[in-house]
Design a protein around this motif. Structure first.
Motif, PDB file in Angstrom:
ATOM      1  N   VAL A  28      -5.161 -10.324  -7.253  1.00  0.00           N
ATOM      2  CA  VAL A  28      -6.202 -11.163  -6.640  1.00  0.00           C
ATOM      3  C   VAL A  28      -5.784 -11.579  -5.233  1.00  0.00           C
ATOM      4  CG1 VAL A  28      -7.398 -13.372  -6.805  1.00  0.00           C
ATOM      5  CG2 VAL A  28      -7.138 -11.954  -8.832  1.00  0.00           C
ATOM      6  N   ARG A  37      -7.901 -10.746  -1.861  1.00  0.00           N
ATOM      7  CA  ARG A  37      -8.340 -11.796  -0.941  1.00  0.00           C
ATOM      8  C   ARG A  37      -7.848 -11.511   0.474  1.00  0.00           C
ATOM      9  NH1 ARG A  37      -6.968 -17.650  -2.954  1.00  0.00           N
ATOM     10  NH2 ARG A  37      -8.112 -18.079  -1.020  1.00  0.00           N
ATOM     11  N   TRP A  38      -6.573 -11.074   0.585  1.00  0.00           N
ATOM     12  CA  TRP A  38      -6.047 -10.722   1.909  1.00  0.00           C
ATOM     13  C   TRP A  38      -6.846  -9.571   2.497  1.00  0.00           C
ATOM     14  CZ3 TRP A  38      -3.930  -5.893   3.082  1.00  0.00           C
ATOM     15  CH2 TRP A  38      -3.403  -5.785   4.375  1.00  0.00           C
ATOM     16  N   ALA A  66      -9.950  -8.711   1.839  1.00  0.00           N
ATOM     17  CA  ALA A  66     -11.297  -9.151   2.213  1.00  0.00           C
ATOM     18  C   ALA A  66     -11.283  -9.868   3.556  1.00  0.00           C
ATOM     19  CB  ALA A  66     -11.864 -10.060   1.125  1.00  0.00           C
ATOM     20  N   ARG A  67     -10.280 -10.714   3.787  1.00  0.00           N
ATOM     21  CA  ARG A  67     -10.194 -11.408   5.079  1.00  0.00           C
ATOM     22  C   ARG A  67      -9.902 -10.419   6.206  1.00  0.00           C
ATOM     23  NH1 ARG A  67      -7.185 -15.128   1.921  1.00  0.00           N
ATOM     24  NH2 ARG A  67      -5.252 -14.260   2.762  1.00  0.00           N
TER      25      ARG A  67
END
Length: 216
Positions: A192, A196-197, A199-200
């Protein structure tokens, strides 16, 4: 464990790169190494090997405990001490590896943030969105959790039926079940965090530049 890349230079210092192309090229190479250390196939295999090593060591400790439960004679005591020591000899370096990997994971996440912040390259960073690898991490992690719950479930079933369960068996089964659960949860957290990294990194519009952000 191999040496980690160095942190990037301070943004206030003179840039060591002649142009942006050179900066992005080195950024790409460093991120490839860091992503490999974070969610690469070798890292996933390492997670499975750690679980297997712990289960093997814990199984030997459990054999020793059950031998003592059976009969407290000289042979059983010697046998229990021998297999128990072998089990501990496997568990101690395994726990040392887990601690070292936890420290490395924290360092890798910090370096990922530092190198990613140097510049934005959503198109180039798309190479890190390896769907098959992310799916593999999710499946393996969920499999570890399910296996641990299944092991713990066998013990709870025996207790509910009113069977007298020796303390050695309780300790062994709980340890054998809890470790895969913890490893699976750690794998899920790692996956996860990587998503998240990613996606950013792939977001074409940084949050600070959106309406209501810090830079308006």
């Amino acid at each position: 464990m191999s040496e980690l890349p160095s942190p990037p230079p301070d943004p206030d210092d003179i840039s060591p790169w002649p142009d942006r192309v050179a900066l992005l090229d080195e950024r790409r190479r460093v991120l490839e190494r860091l992503v490999g250390k974070s969610v690469g196939p070798a890292r996933l295999l390492g997670l499975l090997l750690v679980v297997a090593a712990f289960e093997a060591g814990w199984a030997l400790v459990g054999v020793g405990l059950r031998a003592v439960d059976d009969t407290l004679d000289g042979f059983n005591l010697v046998f229990a001490a021998f297999v128990g020591l072998v089990g501990v000899a496997i568990l101690v370096p395994t726990l040392a590896v887990v601690a070292a990997e936890a420290r490395e994971d924290r360092a890798v996440r910090g370096l990922l943030r530092s190198w990613t912040a140097l510049d934005r390259d959503p198109r180039g960073d798309a190479r890190f969105g390896r769907g098959w690898l992310n799916a593999g991490w999710l499946l393996v992690s969920l499999g570890c959790v399910a296996a641990g719950l299944l092991v713990c479930g066998t013990l709870s079933g025996a207790v509910e039926e009113g069977h007298r369960t020796p303390y050695s068996t309780l300790v062994y089964v709980l340890g054998a079940g809890i470790v895969p659960i913890i490893a699976g949860l750690a794998g899920l957290v790692n996956t996860v965090a990587h998503l998240r990294w990613l996606a950013r990194t792939l977001d074409p519009v940084p949050a600070a530049r959106r309406p209501g952000g810090a830079h308006r």
